[in-house]
Design a protein around this motif. Sequence first.
Motif, PDB file in Angstrom:
ATOM      1  N   ILE A   1      48.019  64.234  16.127  1.00  0.00           N
ATOM      2  CA  ILE A   1      46.896  64.781  16.887  1.00  0.00           C
ATOM      3  C   ILE A   1      47.444  65.431  18.152  1.00  0.00           C
ATOM      4  CG2 ILE A   1      44.770  64.233  18.138  1.00  0.00           C
ATOM      5  CD1 ILE A   1      44.318  63.482  15.319  1.00  0.00           C
ATOM      6  N   SER A   2      47.145  66.695  18.342  1.00  0.00           N
ATOM      7  CA  SER A   2      47.573  67.394  19.551  1.00  0.00           C
ATOM      8  C   SER A   2      46.694  66.980  20.726  1.00  0.00           C
ATOM      9  CB  SER A   2      47.455  68.899  19.309  1.00  0.00           C
ATOM     10  OG  SER A   2      47.331  69.591  20.522  1.00  0.00           O
TER      11      SER A   2
ATOM     12  N   MET B   1      43.230  68.856  20.919  1.00  0.00           N
ATOM     13  CA  MET B   1      42.071  68.334  20.194  1.00  0.00           C
ATOM     14  C   MET B   1      41.593  67.018  20.801  1.00  0.00           C
ATOM     15  SD  MET B   1      43.805  70.444  18.434  1.00  0.00           S
ATOM     16  CE  MET B   1      43.859  71.646  17.133  1.00  0.00           C
TER      17      MET B   1
ATOM     18  N   GLY C   1      34.071  65.765  25.127  1.00  0.00           N
ATOM     19  CA  GLY C   1      32.822  66.042  24.409  1.00  0.00           C
ATOM     20  C   GLY C   1      32.433  67.509  24.442  1.00  0.00           C
ATOM     21  N   VAL C   2      33.433  68.393  24.273  1.00  0.00           N
ATOM     22  CA  VAL C   2      33.111  69.827  24.231  1.00  0.00           C
ATOM     23  C   VAL C   2      33.548  70.451  22.911  1.00  0.00           C
ATOM     24  CG1 VAL C   2      33.085  70.341  26.702  1.00  0.00           C
ATOM     25  CG2 VAL C   2      35.258  70.367  25.494  1.00  0.00           C
ATOM     26  N   PRO C   3      32.574  70.937  22.127  1.00  0.00           N
ATOM     27  CA  PRO C   3      32.933  71.728  20.942  1.00  0.00           C
ATOM     28  C   PRO C   3      33.727  72.951  21.391  1.00  0.00           C
ATOM     29  CG  PRO C   3      30.613  71.097  20.868  1.00  0.00           C
ATOM     30  CD  PRO C   3      31.123  70.744  22.244  1.00  0.00           C
ATOM     31  N   LEU C   4      34.857  73.208  20.752  1.00  0.00           N
ATOM     32  CA  LEU C   4      35.750  74.272  21.227  1.00  0.00           C
ATOM     33  C   LEU C   4      35.442  75.637  20.640  1.00  0.00           C
ATOM     34  CD1 LEU C   4      39.313  72.657  21.332  1.00  0.00           C
ATOM     35  CD2 LEU C   4      37.931  73.439  23.244  1.00  0.00           C
ATOM     36  N   THR C   5      35.421  75.708  19.287  1.00  0.00           N
ATOM     37  CA  THR C   5      35.333  77.016  18.627  1.00  0.00           C
ATOM     38  C   THR C   5      34.372  76.974  17.450  1.00  0.00           C
ATOM     39  OG1 THR C   5      37.241  76.320  17.338  1.00  0.00           O
ATOM     40  CG2 THR C   5      37.666  77.839  19.146  1.00  0.00           C
TER      41      THR C   5
ATOM     42  N   ALA D   1      39.435  67.766  23.819  1.00  0.00           N
ATOM     43  CA  ALA D   1      38.086  68.225  23.453  1.00  0.00           C
ATOM     44  C   ALA D   1      37.214  67.045  23.050  1.00  0.00           C
ATOM     45  CB  ALA D   1      38.169  69.244  22.316  1.00  0.00           C
ATOM     46  N   ALA D   2      37.810  66.103  22.306  1.00  0.00           N
ATOM     47  CA  ALA D   2      37.061  64.914  21.878  1.00  0.00           C
ATOM     48  C   ALA D   2      36.659  64.072  23.087  1.00  0.00           C
ATOM     49  CB  ALA D   2      37.898  64.090  20.898  1.00  0.00           C
ATOM     50  N   MET D   3      37.594  63.849  24.005  1.00  0.00           N
ATOM     51  CA  MET D   3      37.313  62.995  25.167  1.00  0.00           C
ATOM     52  C   MET D   3      36.299  63.656  26.100  1.00  0.00           C
ATOM     53  SD  MET D   3      39.007  60.243  24.728  1.00  0.00           S
ATOM     54  CE  MET D   3      38.881  60.473  22.950  1.00  0.00           C
TER      55      MET D   3
ATOM     56  N   PHE E   1      40.903  81.157  19.061  1.00  0.00           N
ATOM     57  CA  PHE E   1      41.281  80.088  19.981  1.00  0.00           C
ATOM     58  C   PHE E   1      42.750  80.243  20.368  1.00  0.00           C
ATOM     59  CE2 PHE E   1      42.837  75.682  20.706  1.00  0.00           C
ATOM     60  CZ  PHE E   1      42.084  75.431  21.843  1.00  0.00           C
TER      61      PHE E   1
END
Lengths: 233, 233
Positions: free
Chosen positions: B126-127, B130, B137-141, B133-135, B147
């Motif tokens: 896991i990069s 990612m 709570g923002v949807p990225l693309t 973004a999970a922590m 991206f």
Amino acid sequence: MKQGRLYGLGIGPGDPELLTLKAHRILTSSPVIAYPTMESGKVLARALVADFIKADQIELPMPLPFSVERSSQPSYDIAAEKIAVHLEEGRDVAVLCLGDPMLYGTFMYIFNRLSPRFEVEVVPGISSVMASAAMLGVPLTYRDDVFSIIPATLEGEVIREHLKMADASAIIKLGRHFPKVRSILEDLGLLDRAVYIERATWENQRIVPIREVELSEITYWSLILIPSQTQPL
Amino acid sequence: MKQGRLYGLGIGPGDPELLTLKAHRILTSSPVIAYPTMESGKVLARALVADFIKADQIELPMPLPFSVERSSQPSYDIAAEKIAVHLEEGRDVAVLCLGDPMLYGTFMYIFNRLSPRFEVEVVPGISSVMASAAMLGVPLTYRDDVFSIIPATLEGEVIREHLKMADASAIIKLGRHFPKVRSILEDLGLLDRAVYIERATWENQRIVPIREVELSEITYWSLILIPSQTQPL
């Protein structure tokens, strides 16, 4: 009653051993498991982790269209409301997401609908981009390289500009857009650097030299990587 | 004698529960575990997975400079040769890599040295992108978004051009480059969209509003995400 918690569960690129320990723990302990069912009738995300699902877990199939368009809105509304019923009744719900939930995932449409009302935890997953680099054995980016993920669904001119800018790229969502992408790569002199893979980490993974790829065989689950040319140490 | 196999083991962003089942299996069964030791003396990758390492596993610390420069070459040569000794004697060696091994990883310099001589398997991880973004709570693309991952170490003008092109971005390797990046984001009107996180998924993770970030506090392990503005369904 205490509300349940919604989990966006990244299950990775395909190989069930590429679930994280955390995703595995939540998948095997969550009372409700939700997953998209594709138009084709194949239940892909569920099939990949089928061995981990137990008989006493409630399954919640979500009929969601494969391609996301304005007209898909009602399907997402219905899926979100079905999930909400369980959350209201205090049951945690884990939504299975191929790859990573926040990167081009269908979970984000569920997230946007339910995060104002419920506690949500997102568990990141291995993206097919990183999995493909691992399977192909190609280091992607060194030091100051810029890395871009470019959907093949974009217009040719846009793809071309992004490929020219980035030091390394992944071109995703190939499908029927492969010939367009191939000819851009040829124009830009990138065809010898580019590598192609289908269904990375799945049992039926296929690595084909990019010059030998036949359009008739291409699936949505294929991508092209253009690794960095930065001189490694 | 049969040679050992070299594993590039992505251990993810920090939380040991974000190891994949596969990385966990190989980490706990590999006879030799190698990991970089930073100049500062902190042994970060090893510390994160310390609970999984058993007393009967051989540990191979690799003194590698934190920043990769031409002068780092001999350190990598020495590390590769130390690993090669074990592989020649038939022992598998797992090299711990924070995040994903193929994305800005130090493993790639070991990979390039040893893959011509030995069997290598890369286990994706896991990069931090990612995970952040999970922590956060923002949807990225969404859908057709491009991206880009942009190192803050680049020149301001280059960063600016990439930010203008991409629909969503991650700016990594912030450290002392934060003021430069902040002023570019301000110029481009992106400061209200940008979110900042330090040490995503670590025990001492910190989420700070980007306008309140103090330069004196910034670490290498921080990044900025600029999520997509594509209208979600």
